[in-house]
Design a protein around this motif. Sequence first.
Motif, PDB file in Angstrom:
ATOM      1  N   LEU A 104       0.824  -1.208   0.000  1.00 49.43           N
ATOM      2  CA  LEU A 104       0.000   0.000   0.000  1.00 49.43           C
ATOM      3  C   LEU A 104       0.859   1.259   0.000  1.00 49.43           C
ATOM      4  O   LEU A 104       0.524   2.254  -0.646  1.00 49.43           O
ATOM      5  N   THR A 105       1.990   1.223   0.690  1.00 49.42           N
ATOM      6  CA  THR A 105       2.873   2.396   0.648  1.00 49.42           C
ATOM      7  C   THR A 105       3.449   2.583  -0.745  1.00 49.42           C
ATOM      8  O   THR A 105       3.725   3.711  -1.161  1.00 49.42           O
ATOM      9  N   ASN A 112       4.711   5.194   5.839  1.00 52.60           N
ATOM     10  CA  ASN A 112       3.772   4.304   6.528  1.00 52.60           C
ATOM     11  C   ASN A 112       2.586   5.058   7.121  1.00 52.60           C
ATOM     12  O   ASN A 112       1.453   4.583   7.099  1.00 52.60           O
ATOM     13  N   LEU A 115      -0.971   5.581   5.601  1.00 54.79           N
ATOM     14  CA  LEU A 115      -1.978   4.523   5.600  1.00 54.79           C
ATOM     15  C   LEU A 115      -2.951   4.647   6.763  1.00 54.79           C
ATOM     16  O   LEU A 115      -3.908   3.866   6.863  1.00 54.79           O
ATOM     17  N   VAL A 120      -8.235   4.532   3.823  1.00 52.75           N
ATOM     18  CA  VAL A 120      -7.545   3.242   3.658  1.00 52.75           C
ATOM     19  C   VAL A 120      -8.173   2.165   4.528  1.00 52.75           C
ATOM     20  O   VAL A 120      -7.952   0.972   4.324  1.00 52.75           O
ATOM     21  N   ARG A 124      -7.796  -1.955   4.131  1.00 55.49           N
ATOM     22  CA  ARG A 124      -7.049  -2.724   5.133  1.00 55.49           C
ATOM     23  C   ARG A 124      -7.917  -3.843   5.710  1.00 55.49           C
ATOM     24  O   ARG A 124      -7.453  -4.968   5.927  1.00 55.49           O
ATOM     25  N   THR A 166       1.285   0.167  12.349  1.00 54.52           N
ATOM     26  CA  THR A 166       1.393   1.340  11.469  1.00 54.52           C
ATOM     27  C   THR A 166       1.601   2.607  12.291  1.00 54.52           C
ATOM     28  O   THR A 166       2.395   3.480  11.917  1.00 54.52           O
TER      29      THR A 166
END
Length: 228
Positions: A104-105, A112, A115, A120, A124, A166
């Motif tokens: 995703l990054t 990070n 996110l 998001v 997730r 995260t």
Amino acid sequence: MGVIDEVNDLCFPKVEKRPNYLTAIVVHGVFSTGPFSATHAAVADMKIGLTSNGSGRIVENRGAKEMLERVVKPESLVVKEVEPRELIAVQLEKLCVNACINPLTVIFRTLNGGLLDERVKGLRGVLCQEGSAVFLKYLEATIGLDEGLKERFEAERLENMVREVTERVKENKSSMYQDFDAGRETEIRYINGWFAKRGEEYGVDVRTHERLVELVEAKEEVKLDDIG
């Protein structure tokens, strides 16, 4: 995941010739600053233990024990030795975190912390739902599935775990994003690709993980507003 299998296929196809393996799950934040150089960016922890060499047995010999003692000794590494069954569970938890954060990054081109954006959250959640379904099938087929493992790998718990990690490493750049930026090959096939492979094996729908593999390998960028 899958690295030991490849090493065995390429270097030690004969079971009796295989070495013993130690596997470590590292949660510390680290980023590369050049060849043979890295910066320890965020303190977390590390777990290590003996793992199967593919023979179905785990053998503890003097050499492996001495190596374990050396790695566990430095206090700054915050290392804990764990039993093989627990090692597999921790490995899967780390895999879930990596499968959510790393790709995703890359596709969102963000650190990070990007996110943590509410846009998001749904994505997730889907990744953790697919991951949970695969994990339960995998655990049942390998080490056996009890109530404790069922609770440990339920989707909601995995999602909370990913968010907590995260938060801890929000200022860092994921290892996959570092590789992507540097033009190096990423580990997407060992991370989300593992879910794709197991999903096909167990008949589990993992289309979101499969799509992330495609996006990262195609070097596509996605805007947060386009998540849906």
